[in-house]
Design a protein around this motif. Structure first.
Motif, short mmCIF file in Angstrom:
data_model
loop_
_atom_site.label_atom_id
_atom_site.label_comp_id
_atom_site.label_asym_id
_atom_site.label_seq_id
_atom_site.Cartn_x
_atom_site.Cartn_y
_atom_site.Cartn_z
N ARG A 1 0.84 -1.19 0.00
CA ARG A 1 0.00 0.00 0.00
C ARG A 1 0.88 1.25 0.00
N LEU A 2 0.37 2.30 -0.61
CA LEU A 2 1.18 3.49 -0.84
C LEU A 2 1.60 4.18 0.46
N ALA A 3 0.72 4.19 1.46
CA ALA A 3 1.08 4.83 2.73
C ALA A 3 2.28 4.13 3.36
N ASP A 4 2.25 2.79 3.36
CA ASP A 4 3.38 2.04 3.91
C ASP A 4 4.65 2.30 3.11
N PHE A 5 4.51 2.36 1.79
CA PHE A 5 5.68 2.60 0.94
C PHE A 5 6.31 3.96 1.27
N ILE A 6 5.51 5.00 1.43
CA ILE A 6 6.04 6.34 1.71
C ILE A 6 6.80 6.34 3.04
N LEU A 7 6.20 5.75 4.07
CA LEU A 7 6.83 5.77 5.39
C LEU A 7 8.12 4.95 5.43
N ARG A 8 8.16 3.84 4.67
CA ARG A 8 9.35 3.00 4.66
C ARG A 8 10.46 3.55 3.77
N ASN A 9 10.09 4.45 2.85
CA ASN A 9 11.08 4.95 1.88
C ASN A 9 11.20 6.48 1.93
N ILE A 10 11.02 7.05 3.09
CA ILE A 10 11.07 8.51 3.21
C ILE A 10 12.44 9.06 2.78
N GLU A 11 13.51 8.41 3.18
CA GLU A 11 14.84 8.94 2.85
C GLU A 11 15.11 8.98 1.35
N ASP B 1 -2.96 10.68 5.78
CA ASP B 1 -4.23 10.92 5.10
C ASP B 1 -4.69 9.68 4.33
N LEU B 2 -3.73 8.97 3.71
CA LEU B 2 -4.08 7.78 2.93
C LEU B 2 -4.67 6.66 3.79
N THR B 3 -4.39 6.66 5.06
CA THR B 3 -4.88 5.59 5.95
C THR B 3 -6.21 5.93 6.60
N MET B 4 -6.68 7.18 6.44
CA MET B 4 -7.90 7.60 7.11
C MET B 4 -9.12 7.32 6.23
N PRO B 5 -10.26 6.93 6.85
CA PRO B 5 -11.50 6.75 6.07
C PRO B 5 -11.94 8.08 5.48
N GLN B 6 -12.62 8.01 4.35
CA GLN B 6 -12.98 9.23 3.64
C GLN B 6 -14.29 9.03 2.89
N THR B 7 -15.23 9.96 3.07
CA THR B 7 -16.50 9.89 2.36
C THR B 7 -16.32 10.46 0.95
N ARG B 8 -17.32 10.28 0.11
CA ARG B 8 -17.24 10.82 -1.26
C ARG B 8 -17.21 12.35 -1.24
N ASP B 9 -17.99 12.94 -0.31
CA ASP B 9 -18.00 14.40 -0.23
C ASP B 9 -16.64 14.93 0.24
N GLN B 10 -16.03 14.26 1.22
CA GLN B 10 -14.69 14.66 1.67
C GLN B 10 -13.68 14.53 0.55
N GLN B 11 -13.83 13.47 -0.24
CA GLN B 11 -12.93 13.27 -1.38
C GLN B 11 -13.07 14.41 -2.38
N HIS B 12 -14.32 14.80 -2.65
CA HIS B 12 -14.55 15.89 -3.60
C HIS B 12 -13.99 17.21 -3.07
N GLN B 13 -14.22 17.51 -1.78
CA GLN B 13 -13.73 18.75 -1.21
C GLN B 13 -12.20 18.81 -1.24
#
Length: 373
Positions: free
Chosen positions: A2-12, A51-63
């Motif tokens: 998953r992309l969130a895990d990839f970012i945290l593991r490869n920050i450097e 942010d990638l790990t948090m639940p998100q509604t369609r309206d939140q996605q649009h905003q």
């Protein structure tokens, strides 16, 4: 992965690519060290991963796609906003700021997709990531623009303040030379200096007034009991002397006594008459017509000339606007494009109103002022 895990593991590795790209943004990045080049990049990446790990509604996605994500509770600024402020202070321009996010988006997606092969990356992660990048970019651009505007306003204020003393010295010296009666050549040179100094003073006053309005302070007025008939007569006399080849008529009807800032209304009328002189028919008179009733005083500055189209009329009192075909370099009449804007702000400061009408017979700029705001 998953992309969130990839970012945290490869920050450097991601930060190394961010730093390398930031270092290419010259000349602003020329003398920045590694910490400055990476400015808040790690915090931005961590916020995106969270942010990638948090639940998100369609309206939140649009905003969020519109750059309207909700503010974090207890946070005065996001990492993206702080990054923008520091980049603005460091001399980066807005295109370079946006380029950082474009490069960050491309490098993360490229590294992540390579890591995922031969498994297809999660499409939802990619969509959410692009939304998070767009949100961070929107936050950065908004704060960057605000920081740049504040810097410009501060510069204008300092410029206006610091130019007053040398300009006053020039005007006083020119007046002294004129009083010497040292010959026609000296007198003519002194007269030119006085006229040019007055012109510079007008431009400087407009610049300072414009800066006050941009800072939200409005035009400063000091009202007292005045008779606009006397005020307007003085303005018209001065303009007749400055433009001996033009006919300027003044017609006054009724009682023009009221509670206003006389000097500011001199400035307002002067701006309107100068506009008529510059853009009206050169062989026709400029007419100042003032009248009054029990509640208010109104006056118009009228001139002959081509009719002004509706689109131009709608923006006539916008700042930094000039007449059709005018530019500050090629036309000696062109100023800063602030005259009508300052006039409207003076009317507003007196709780009055300003308007313009134009047809094939004449163009008229009018002002209505309550006798006591």
């Amino acid at each position: 992965m998953r992309l969130a895990d990839f970012i945290l593991r490869n920050i450097e590795p991601i930060l190394e690519q961010w730093e390398a790209f930031a270092a290419s943004l010259l000349p602003a990045a020329k003398n920045l060290d590694s910490i400055a080049l990476r400015d808040h990049a790690q915090q931005i990446l961590q916020a995106i991963a969270h942010d990638l790990t948090m639940p998100q509604t369609r309206d939140q996605q649009h905003q969020k796609s519109l750059g309207r994500a909700p503010r974090l509770i207890g946070a005065t600024e996001t990492a993206a906003q702080t990054h923008a402020v520091l980049r603005a202070r460091g001399g980066f321009n807005i295109n370079q700021l946006a380029a950082e996010y474009r490069a960050l988006r491309a490098s993360i997606l490229r590294l992540w997709i390579d890591q995922c092969e031969p498994v297809a990356p999660h499409l939802d992660d990619m969509i959410r990531f692009n939304e998070a990048i767009d949100q961070a970019l929107a936050e950065s651009v908004s704060f960057f623009s605000t920081q740049v505007e504040q810097a410009h306003n501060l510069l204008l204020g300092m410029l206006g303040h610091d130019m007053r003393s040398p300009l006053q010295t020039i005007q006083m010296t020119a007046s002294y030379l004129a009083a010497l009666n040292a010959g026609e050549a000296v007198s003519d040179a002194a007269a030119r200096l006085i006229r040019s100094g007055a012109r510079m003073q007008t431009l400087l006053d407009d610049l300072c007034d414009f800066n006050r309005t941009k800072l939200g302070l409005g035009v400063n007025i000091t009202p007292r009991d005045v008779n606009l008939a006397d005020v307007f007569a003085d303005v018209v006399d001065q303009l007749r002397a400055a433009h001996p080849g033009r006919q300027i008529d003044l017609e006054v009807t009724g009682n023009l006594q009221g509670y206003w800032d006389g000097q500011r209304l001199q400035q307002l009328l002067g701006n309107l008459v100068l506009n008529a002189i510059n853009y009206g028919a050169q062989d026709a008179p400029v007419r100042v017509v003032a009248s009054a009733d029990n509640a208010e005083v109104s006056f118009e500055v009228r001139n002959m000339g081509p009719a002004i189209d509706e689109e131009t009329l709608e923006h006539m009192f916008d700042p930094l606007q000039r007449g059709p075909g005018q530019n500050a370099v090629s036309d000696a009449r062109a100023g800063l494009g602030l005259g009508l804007y300052i006039a409207s702000e003076i009317a507003k400061a007196h709780q009055g109103s300003i308007y313009v009408r134009s047809d094939r017979t004449e163009t008229a700029f009018g002002v209505r002022l309550p006798r006591r705001a």
